[in-house]
Motif scaffolding. Structure first.
Motif, PDB file in Angstrom:
ATOM      1  N   LYS A   1       0.902  -0.976  -0.188  1.00  3.06           N
ATOM      2  CA  LYS A   1       0.071  -0.056  -0.121  1.00  3.06           C
ATOM      3  C   LYS A   1       0.936   1.293   0.325  1.00  3.06           C
ATOM      4  CE  LYS A   1      -0.978   0.529   4.908  1.00  3.06           C
ATOM      5  NZ  LYS A   1      -1.556  -0.087   5.996  1.00  3.06           N
ATOM      6  N   TYR A   2       0.409   2.428  -0.525  1.00  2.00           N
ATOM      7  CA  TYR A   2       0.973   3.745  -0.150  1.00  2.00           C
ATOM      8  C   TYR A   2       0.534   4.725   0.550  1.00  2.00           C
ATOM      9  CZ  TYR A   2       2.467   1.611  -4.554  1.00  2.00           C
ATOM     10  OH  TYR A   2       2.992   0.710  -5.868  1.00  2.00           O
ATOM     11  N   ILE A   3       1.302   5.107   0.859  1.00  2.00           N
ATOM     12  CA  ILE A   3       1.370   6.125   2.116  1.00  2.00           C
ATOM     13  C   ILE A   3       2.078   7.165   1.715  1.00  2.00           C
ATOM     14  CG2 ILE A   3       1.507   6.630   5.077  1.00  2.00           C
ATOM     15  CD1 ILE A   3       0.341   3.722   4.367  1.00  2.00           C
ATOM     16  N   PHE A   4       0.809   8.181   1.966  1.00  3.00           N
ATOM     17  CA  PHE A   4       0.875   9.655   1.620  1.00  3.00           C
ATOM     18  C   PHE A   4       1.179  11.099   2.456  1.00  3.00           C
ATOM     19  CE2 PHE A   4       0.456   9.034  -3.354  1.00  3.00           C
ATOM     20  CZ  PHE A   4      -0.035   8.494  -3.066  1.00  3.00           C
ATOM     21  N   GLY A   5       2.057  12.227   2.273  1.00  2.00           N
ATOM     22  CA  GLY A   5       2.129  13.083   3.262  1.00  2.00           C
ATOM     23  C   GLY A   5       0.925  13.685   3.196  1.00  2.00           C
TER      24      GLY A   5
END
Lengths: 114, 116
Positions: free
Chosen positions: B103-107
């Motif tokens: 999964k991709y965690i964004f700021g």
């Protein structure tokens, strides 16, 4: 060219309605994602799916469910819409093969719940 | 869990001036980092990504980023900005899930405003 298509750009729904947001990708990607974007909070992951009928909760799954019956399609469902679900919803997809794969986004769906 | 922090919510800069948008990530054995740009009323598109190898990564539209493992940073830079660079910029990290997928965690994003 890579394509993630969200069926509706702008929706207005009433409190308590059931809402469906549809997303289709044409890249044969295994992974699909639903994010919610709010000012100052960035993108928050609601749910993601890594295969047909497989799903995992993200950081904010409460009030949402998802469905993935076909590889190319991933639906976000708001069972009973509330005003605090007014937001921009972004669908994305990525391949599970290889390293560091790019995640591709749709144009977004603006949902207003009144 | 992996995370990224974007320290600046807004960065105003004059046209043709240099700019740096800051991003720090939580430490991990291996890390894949990304910068995305979002123009008004659009989805996100990839600017550049770091997978391994050279710590200086070049992307589209003249942007580059430097991976700094000791400082756990991945700052985005451009030597001379244009009005058309006005947009929101997101730093992201790829995270492995319990099921073995990604999964991709964004700021939280940095809004770059280029002034004439």
């Amino acid at each position: 060219d890579v394509k993630v298509t969200q069926s509706s750009r702008y929706l207005v729904k009433r409190t308590g309605e059931k809402v469906f947001l549809e997303c289709v990708q044409d890249m044969d990607h295994e992974n699909m994602f639903w994010y919610r974007q709010d000012p100052g909070l960035g993108l928050r992951l609601i749910y993601f799916s890594y295969d047909v009928k497989m799903k995992e909760k993200g950081d904010i799954p409460e009030g949402y469910s998802v469905s993935r019956e076909k590889k190319e399609r991933f639906s976000l469902i708001l069972e009973s819409a509330s005003t605090n679900q007014t937001s921009m919803y972004l669908c994305a997809s990525s391949s599970r093969q290889g390293l560091g794969n790019t995640i591709y986004f749709g144009e977004g769906s603006w949902l207003t719940v009144v | 869990a992996q995370s990224v922090t974007q320290l600046d919510s807004q960065v105003p800069v004059f046209e043709e001036a240099p700019v740096e948008l800051r991003c720090n990530y939580s430490s991990s054995v291996s890390v894949y980092l990304f910068w995305y740009v979002q123009y008004p009323n659009q989805g996100l598109q990839l600017l550049l990504k770091y997978l391994s190898g050279s710590t200086l990564v070049k992307g589209i539209n003249g942007f580059e980023a430097e991976f700094n493992k000791s400082q756990t940073s991945f700052h985005l830079r451009k030597p001379s900005v244009h009005i058309s660079d006005t947009a929101e910029y997101f730093c992201a990290v790829r995270s492995t899930t319990t099921s073995g997928t990604y999964k991709y965690i964004f700021g939280t994003g940095t809004r770059l405003k280029v002034l004439a």
